[in-house]
Design a protein around this motif. Structure first.
Motif, PDB file in Angstrom:
ATOM      1  N   UNK A 168     -17.377 -22.053  -4.649  1.00 12.07           N
ATOM      2  CA  UNK A 168     -17.043 -20.664  -4.343  1.00 12.07           C
ATOM      3  C   UNK A 168     -16.553 -19.954  -5.598  1.00 12.07           C
ATOM      4  N   UNK A 169     -16.916 -18.689  -5.739  1.00  8.69           N
ATOM      5  CA  UNK A 169     -16.563 -17.939  -6.939  1.00  8.69           C
ATOM      6  C   UNK A 169     -15.099 -17.536  -6.929  1.00  8.69           C
ATOM      7  N   UNK A 170     -14.556 -17.346  -8.129  1.00  8.18           N
ATOM      8  CA  UNK A 170     -13.164 -16.916  -8.262  1.00  8.18           C
ATOM      9  C   UNK A 170     -12.966 -15.532  -7.668  1.00  8.18           C
ATOM     10  N   UNK A 171     -13.942 -14.657  -7.850  1.00  7.29           N
ATOM     11  CA  UNK A 171     -13.826 -13.292  -7.338  1.00  7.29           C
ATOM     12  C   UNK A 171     -13.712 -13.291  -5.809  1.00  7.29           C
ATOM     13  N   UNK A 172     -14.503 -14.134  -5.160  1.00  9.03           N
ATOM     14  CA  UNK A 172     -14.474 -14.182  -3.692  1.00  9.03           C
ATOM     15  C   UNK A 172     -13.141 -14.719  -3.192  1.00  9.03           C
ATOM     16  N   UNK A 173     -12.679 -15.807  -3.797  1.00  7.01           N
ATOM     17  CA  UNK A 173     -11.456 -16.446  -3.327  1.00  7.01           C
ATOM     18  C   UNK A 173     -10.205 -15.625  -3.642  1.00  7.01           C
ATOM     19  N   UNK A 174     -10.106 -15.123  -4.865  1.00  6.79           N
ATOM     20  CA  UNK A 174      -8.886 -14.442  -5.276  1.00  6.79           C
ATOM     21  C   UNK A 174      -8.843 -12.995  -4.814  1.00  6.79           C
ATOM     22  N   UNK A 227      -2.079 -22.133  -4.270  1.00  9.92           N
ATOM     23  CA  UNK A 227      -2.776 -23.242  -4.929  1.00  9.92           C
ATOM     24  C   UNK A 227      -4.191 -22.848  -5.361  1.00  9.92           C
ATOM     25  N   UNK A 228      -4.877 -22.068  -4.530  1.00  6.16           N
ATOM     26  CA  UNK A 228      -6.211 -21.610  -4.906  1.00  6.16           C
ATOM     27  C   UNK A 228      -6.144 -20.680  -6.119  1.00  6.16           C
ATOM     28  N   UNK A 229      -5.138 -19.808  -6.154  1.00  9.83           N
ATOM     29  CA  UNK A 229      -4.979 -18.915  -7.306  1.00  9.83           C
ATOM     30  C   UNK A 229      -4.717 -19.711  -8.575  1.00  9.83           C
ATOM     31  N   UNK A 230      -3.849 -20.714  -8.482  1.00  5.88           N
ATOM     32  CA  UNK A 230      -3.574 -21.564  -9.647  1.00  5.88           C
ATOM     33  C   UNK A 230      -4.807 -22.375 -10.012  1.00  5.88           C
ATOM     34  N   UNK A 231      -5.536 -22.832  -8.998  1.00  5.37           N
ATOM     35  CA  UNK A 231      -6.717 -23.651  -9.248  1.00  5.37           C
ATOM     36  C   UNK A 231      -7.786 -22.925 -10.039  1.00  5.37           C
ATOM     37  N   UNK A 232      -7.957 -21.627  -9.779  1.00  5.68           N
ATOM     38  CA  UNK A 232      -8.981 -20.856 -10.490  1.00  5.68           C
ATOM     39  C   UNK A 232      -8.528 -20.378 -11.864  1.00  5.68           C
ATOM     40  N   UNK A 233      -7.236 -20.456 -12.137  1.00  2.00           N
ATOM     41  CA  UNK A 233      -6.731 -19.996 -13.428  1.00  2.00           C
ATOM     42  C   UNK A 233      -6.303 -21.147 -14.338  1.00  2.00           C
ATOM     43  N   UNK A 234      -5.443 -22.025 -13.810  1.00  2.00           N
ATOM     44  CA  UNK A 234      -4.917 -23.116 -14.628  1.00  2.00           C
ATOM     45  C   UNK A 234      -5.405 -24.492 -14.188  1.00  2.00           C
ATOM     46  N   UNK A 235      -5.918 -24.575 -12.963  1.00  2.00           N
ATOM     47  CA  UNK A 235      -6.363 -25.856 -12.430  1.00  2.00           C
ATOM     48  C   UNK A 235      -5.314 -26.476 -11.525  1.00  2.00           C
ATOM     49  N   UNK A 236      -5.767 -27.124 -10.451  1.00  2.00           N
ATOM     50  CA  UNK A 236      -4.866 -27.769  -9.520  1.00  2.00           C
ATOM     51  C   UNK A 236      -5.545 -29.026  -8.977  1.00  2.00           C
ATOM     52  N   UNK A 237      -4.766 -30.040  -8.674  1.00  5.87           N
ATOM     53  CA  UNK A 237      -5.303 -31.298  -8.158  1.00  5.87           C
ATOM     54  C   UNK A 237      -5.844 -31.102  -6.744  1.00  5.87           C
ATOM     55  N   UNK A 238      -6.998 -31.696  -6.470  1.00  8.75           N
ATOM     56  CA  UNK A 238      -7.561 -31.618  -5.122  1.00  8.75           C
ATOM     57  C   UNK A 238      -6.712 -32.398  -4.126  1.00  8.75           C
ATOM     58  N   UNK A 239      -5.939 -33.341  -4.611  1.00 11.78           N
ATOM     59  CA  UNK A 239      -5.020 -34.055  -3.719  1.00 11.78           C
ATOM     60  C   UNK A 239      -4.010 -33.083  -3.123  1.00 11.78           C
ATOM     61  N   UNK A 240      -3.499 -32.179  -3.954  1.00 12.47           N
ATOM     62  CA  UNK A 240      -2.560 -31.162  -3.469  1.00 12.47           C
ATOM     63  C   UNK A 240      -3.255 -30.225  -2.494  1.00 12.47           C
ATOM     64  N   UNK A 241      -4.457 -29.778  -2.840  1.00 13.30           N
ATOM     65  CA  UNK A 241      -5.203 -28.879  -1.954  1.00 13.30           C
ATOM     66  C   UNK A 241      -5.476 -29.530  -0.601  1.00 13.30           C
TER      67      UNK A 241
END
Length: 324
Positions: free
Chosen positions: A179-185, A263-277
């Motif tokens: 999914x694109x960052x624009x759609x999610x954020x 978490x999604x916002x951080x994931x698209x900018x700095x990265x986040x663990x999928x375990x957390x998601x």
């Protein structure tokens, strides 16, 4: 290396990749529990309104629409669980539209759930702030039109990943990958912020208006019987009750979904663990089960109708005692 060695190595790798890890088994267990919790409560809501004509009001049309959206969220959980089962995950990763539909079906139901919570807040707000205007415009036909429009908007926004996505052959079917960052954020995140502000404003304004009204009513009663101390206690109890209602409704919605959006916002900018998601997304889904207790169990008419329905089912299922 001989052919037998290659065959043995391939079979060993395949068998090890088909093993479900402890983390995956934990997520599967949590989401299966959520599915039972969500589906049972919302199915009871729908059946209660269907079997109780007195509950078929304009306001409850939004509650039923919310229950349908939340029920679809629960029914969609097995498809979400599939990504944690290796053989199913490979099939999902290999098919573009199976992968995208996994996210689309989830988004359509979740977005309509959030929209319905916003509509319920607006309905309550209009009823409290301007009751005479509300009674003039709140008709069944208009409510049906609003509900239909909310589903149209949800389908439009939820199916957008079918046309705008990052899916490529060989990519894992995960939110941040396809999914694109624009759609999610901007669309999802922006919608969450807009709905949060709307719900917060509505319940906050309801609290202010209701508090002023209760002060006036209790003031008149106190002056009539000259019992100001009791009037003050009544106002305090009413204030506490309204604060609890506001915290319950808005707090459950906001604190269930805010970690996922963050978490999604951080994931698209700095990265986040999928375990957390994998752990915060079920917290958001939990809100679909809590809505049954927030909007149904706390409503006296719903409780009475639900108890009557349960007693009726019990009398049908339990045979009459045989007289000796």
């Amino acid at each position: 290396m001989t052919t037998e060695d290659n065959t043995l190595l391939f079979s060993t790798n395949a068998s090890s990749s088909d093993v479900i890890s402890f983390h995956e088994a934990t997520i599967i267990t949590i989401e299966l529990g959520l599915m039972v919790f969500i589906c049972s409560g919302n199915l009871l809501t729908i059946l209660t309104v269907w079997l109780t004509p007195s509950l078929r009001t304009v306001s409850n049309m939004y509650v039923v629409s919310l229950a349908v959206a939340d029920l679809l969220t629960g029914l969609n959980i097995p498809l979400q669980i599939g990504i944690f089962i290796p053989s199913v995950r490979r099939a999902i990763d290999a098919s573009k539209y199976l992968c995208l539909c996994r996210h689309v079906l989830f988004f359509v139901s979740i977005e309509n759930s959030i929209l319905c919570m916003t509509l319920i807040a607006l309905d309550w707000w209009l009823y409290i702030v301007s009751p005479f205007y509300y009674l003039r415009i709140a008709t069944s036909s208009k409510a049906r039109l609003v509900v239909v429009c909310s589903w149209i908007v949800s389908v439009w926004a939820g199916t957008m990943p079918l046309y705008v996505n990052k899916w490529t052959v060989g990519v894992d079917c995960k939110l941040l990958n396809v999914l694109t960052k624009e759609y999610q954020l901007y669309l999802q995140g922006g919608g969450f912020v807009l709905c949060s502000l709307t719900i917060g404003f509505c319940y906050g304004h309801i609290f202010v208006v209701a508090r002023k009204y209760l002060k006036k009513v209790n003031g008149f009663q106190a002056s009539a019987v000259n019992r100001k101390s009791r009037s003050s206690n009544d106002i305090l109890r009413s204030d506490i009750k309204m604060v609890k209602m506001f915290i319950l409704v808005f707090g459950a919605f906001f604190f269930c979904w805010f970690p996922t959006i963050l978490c999604l916002s951080i994931g698209y900018t700095y990265g986040v663990s999928y375990t957390i998601l994998n752990y915060v997304i079920p917290v958001g889904i939990l809100n679909s089960g809590l809505n049954f207790f927030i909007y149904v169990i706390r409503n006296r008419q719903f409780r009475e109708a639900l108890e009557k329905m349960v007693r009726k089912w019990r009398s049908v299922l339990e045979p009459d005692p045989v007289e000796l």
